[in-house]
Design a protein around this motif. Structure first.
Motif, mmCIF file in Angstrom:
data_model
loop_
_atom_site.group_PDB
_atom_site.id
_atom_site.type_symbol
_atom_site.label_atom_id
_atom_site.label_comp_id
_atom_site.label_asym_id
_atom_site.label_seq_id
_atom_site.Cartn_x
_atom_site.Cartn_y
_atom_site.Cartn_z
ATOM 1 N N UNK A 95 20.057 10.131 24.696
ATOM 2 C CA UNK A 95 20.376 11.240 24.377
ATOM 3 C C UNK A 95 18.697 10.678 24.832
ATOM 4 N N UNK A 96 17.998 9.474 25.285
ATOM 5 C CA UNK A 96 16.681 9.304 25.508
ATOM 6 C C UNK A 96 16.985 8.357 26.516
ATOM 7 N N UNK A 97 18.078 7.860 26.507
ATOM 8 C CA UNK A 97 18.392 7.360 27.857
ATOM 9 C C UNK A 97 18.388 8.299 28.800
ATOM 10 N N UNK A 98 19.849 9.048 28.139
ATOM 11 C CA UNK A 98 20.105 9.997 29.570
ATOM 12 C C UNK A 98 19.030 10.510 29.997
ATOM 13 N N UNK A 99 17.891 11.266 29.182
ATOM 14 C CA UNK A 99 16.531 12.146 29.482
ATOM 15 C C UNK A 99 15.312 11.436 30.025
ATOM 16 N N UNK A 100 15.616 9.581 29.809
ATOM 17 C CA UNK A 100 14.627 8.969 31.535
ATOM 18 C C UNK A 100 15.048 8.854 32.201
ATOM 19 N N UNK A 101 16.354 8.951 32.519
ATOM 20 C CA UNK A 101 17.038 9.058 33.646
ATOM 21 C C UNK A 101 16.529 9.853 34.519
ATOM 22 N N UNK A 102 16.964 11.073 33.572
ATOM 23 C CA UNK A 102 17.218 13.126 34.460
ATOM 24 C C UNK A 102 15.703 12.032 34.853
ATOM 25 N N UNK A 103 14.234 11.971 34.264
ATOM 26 C CA UNK A 103 13.017 11.660 34.604
ATOM 27 C C UNK A 103 12.448 11.363 35.754
ATOM 28 N N UNK A 104 13.543 9.984 35.870
ATOM 29 C CA UNK A 104 13.203 8.752 36.750
ATOM 30 C C UNK A 104 13.785 10.106 37.630
ATOM 31 N N UNK A 105 14.692 10.661 37.770
ATOM 32 C CA UNK A 105 15.475 11.713 39.095
ATOM 33 C C UNK A 105 14.427 12.905 39.727
ATOM 34 N N UNK A 106 13.836 13.189 38.570
ATOM 35 C CA UNK A 106 12.645 14.172 38.390
ATOM 36 C C UNK A 106 11.842 13.521 39.355
ATOM 37 N N UNK A 107 11.340 12.951 38.745
ATOM 38 C CA UNK A 107 10.620 11.866 39.584
ATOM 39 C C UNK A 107 10.259 11.678 40.921
ATOM 40 N N UNK A 108 11.239 10.798 41.339
ATOM 41 C CA UNK A 108 12.325 10.971 42.800
ATOM 42 C C UNK A 108 11.945 11.761 43.044
ATOM 43 N N UNK A 109 12.632 13.689 42.965
ATOM 44 C CA UNK A 109 12.805 14.723 43.758
ATOM 45 C C UNK A 109 11.612 15.051 44.270
ATOM 46 N N UNK A 110 10.859 14.599 42.552
ATOM 47 C CA UNK A 110 9.133 15.470 42.674
ATOM 48 C C UNK A 110 8.620 14.485 44.309
ATOM 49 N N UNK A 111 8.689 13.933 44.165
ATOM 50 C CA UNK A 111 7.561 12.435 44.877
ATOM 51 C C UNK A 111 8.625 12.950 46.746
ATOM 52 N N UNK A 112 9.868 13.480 46.816
ATOM 53 C CA UNK A 112 10.831 14.032 47.799
ATOM 54 C C UNK A 112 10.132 15.016 47.855
ATOM 55 N N UNK A 113 10.130 16.349 47.220
ATOM 56 C CA UNK A 113 9.030 17.630 47.422
ATOM 57 C C UNK A 113 8.158 17.542 47.798
ATOM 58 N N UNK A 114 7.243 16.806 46.712
ATOM 59 C CA UNK A 114 5.493 16.175 47.160
ATOM 60 C C UNK A 114 5.393 16.191 49.208
ATOM 61 N N UNK A 115 6.542 14.740 49.536
ATOM 62 C CA UNK A 115 6.690 14.532 50.681
ATOM 63 C C UNK A 115 6.380 16.049 51.254
#
Length: 262
Positions: A95-115
């Motif tokens: 679950x932590x591995x999945x959460x890390x992947x989700x957080x990575x996706x979230x950070x990538x999405x946040x960067x895209x949204x920020x841009x």
């Protein structure tokens, strides 16, 4: 005869010695037997105590055996619980591995949204930069003619001047009529501090544009929208206040309001 008497005396003496010897040995044997019996009684007592102690020991061993059996059962349960815990930890790691992947996706999405947001803010800033030209300036002649009964014959946007001493000043818009000069300051959001800043701008206007010294000056503040408390404060300082309305920009002052001539 004398020999017989002597031999009888000798025999009696021998019998007496034998009796004494047998009596002594009997006493020894009797005492030994009593001592043996005493020792046997003591041994029996000790054996009885030993037997009791062995019985207690057997009871203790039985209790210990039961406790060991309970301990083995508890260890078996603990082992089973540890197995379940290991499975849960494995699931948690997954679950932590999945959460890390989700957080990575979230950070990538946040960067895209920020841009994307930065891009939109840039576009909005560009639009606000042309707010004067697109909304305010086209409405100024109409509003001045309606509210001041003055024909507007000269409209200047982004009026900028540099003095010989290096000072530079830029004004959003300026409208000249036969009897007054109307100076405009436009803000995306109008605040009380902007009203105070506009007073300072009016005080400096004639320093930068002395050619308009002969005419009184009317201050016009413009914004997309204006809050009531800011409108009241701007009116108190004597300014016309414009905001977006049915015809691009419209006057927000109360009916009959007369702006101050500076």
């Amino acid at each position: 005869m004398a020999a017989i008497i002597e031999r009888v005396d000798s025999l009696e003496q021998t019998v007496q010695d034998f009796v004494r010897s047998v009596g002594a040995e009997f006493r020894k044997l009797y005492n030994s037997q009593r001592q043996t019996e005493a020792e046997l009684r003591l041994f029996k007592d000790e054996m009885r105590v030993f037997k009791d102690e062995m019985s207690d020991f057997k009871d203790e061993m039985r209790v210990f055996k039961d406790e060991m059996s309970d301990f083995k059962d508890e260890m078996r349960v603990f082992k089973d619980e540890m197995g379940v815990f290991k499975d849960e930890m494995s699931d948690f790691k997954d679950e932590m591995s999945d959460f890390k992947d989700e957080m990575r996706d979230f950070k990538d999405e946040a960067r895209r949204e920020q841009r994307e947001m930065n891009k939109k803010w840039g576009e909005l800033s560009n639009k606000l930069g042309t707010l004067v030209e697109d909304l305010v300036a086209p409405s100024l002649p109409r509003i001045i003619e309606e509210r001041l009964n003055e024909p507007a014959y000269d409209l200047m946007v982004r009026l900028k001047r540099r003095l010989p001493d290096g000072r530079v000043k830029e004004f959003d818009a300026l409208v000249v009529t036969p009897d007054c000069v109307c100076l405009n300051s436009t803000k995306a959001t109008l605040r009380s501090g902007d009203v105070d800043g506009f007073i300072a701008d009016i005080a400096e206007f004639r320093t930068f544009f002395p050619e308009h010294d002969a005419l009184p000056l009317v201050g016009i503040l413009a914004s997309l929208s204006v809050e009531k408390n800011v409108l009241a404060y701007a009116e108190k300082q004597g300014f016309l206040v414009l905001a977006v309305g049915d015809e691009l920009m419209e006057v927000k002052n109360r009916p009959g309001f007369e702006p101050k001539r500076w």
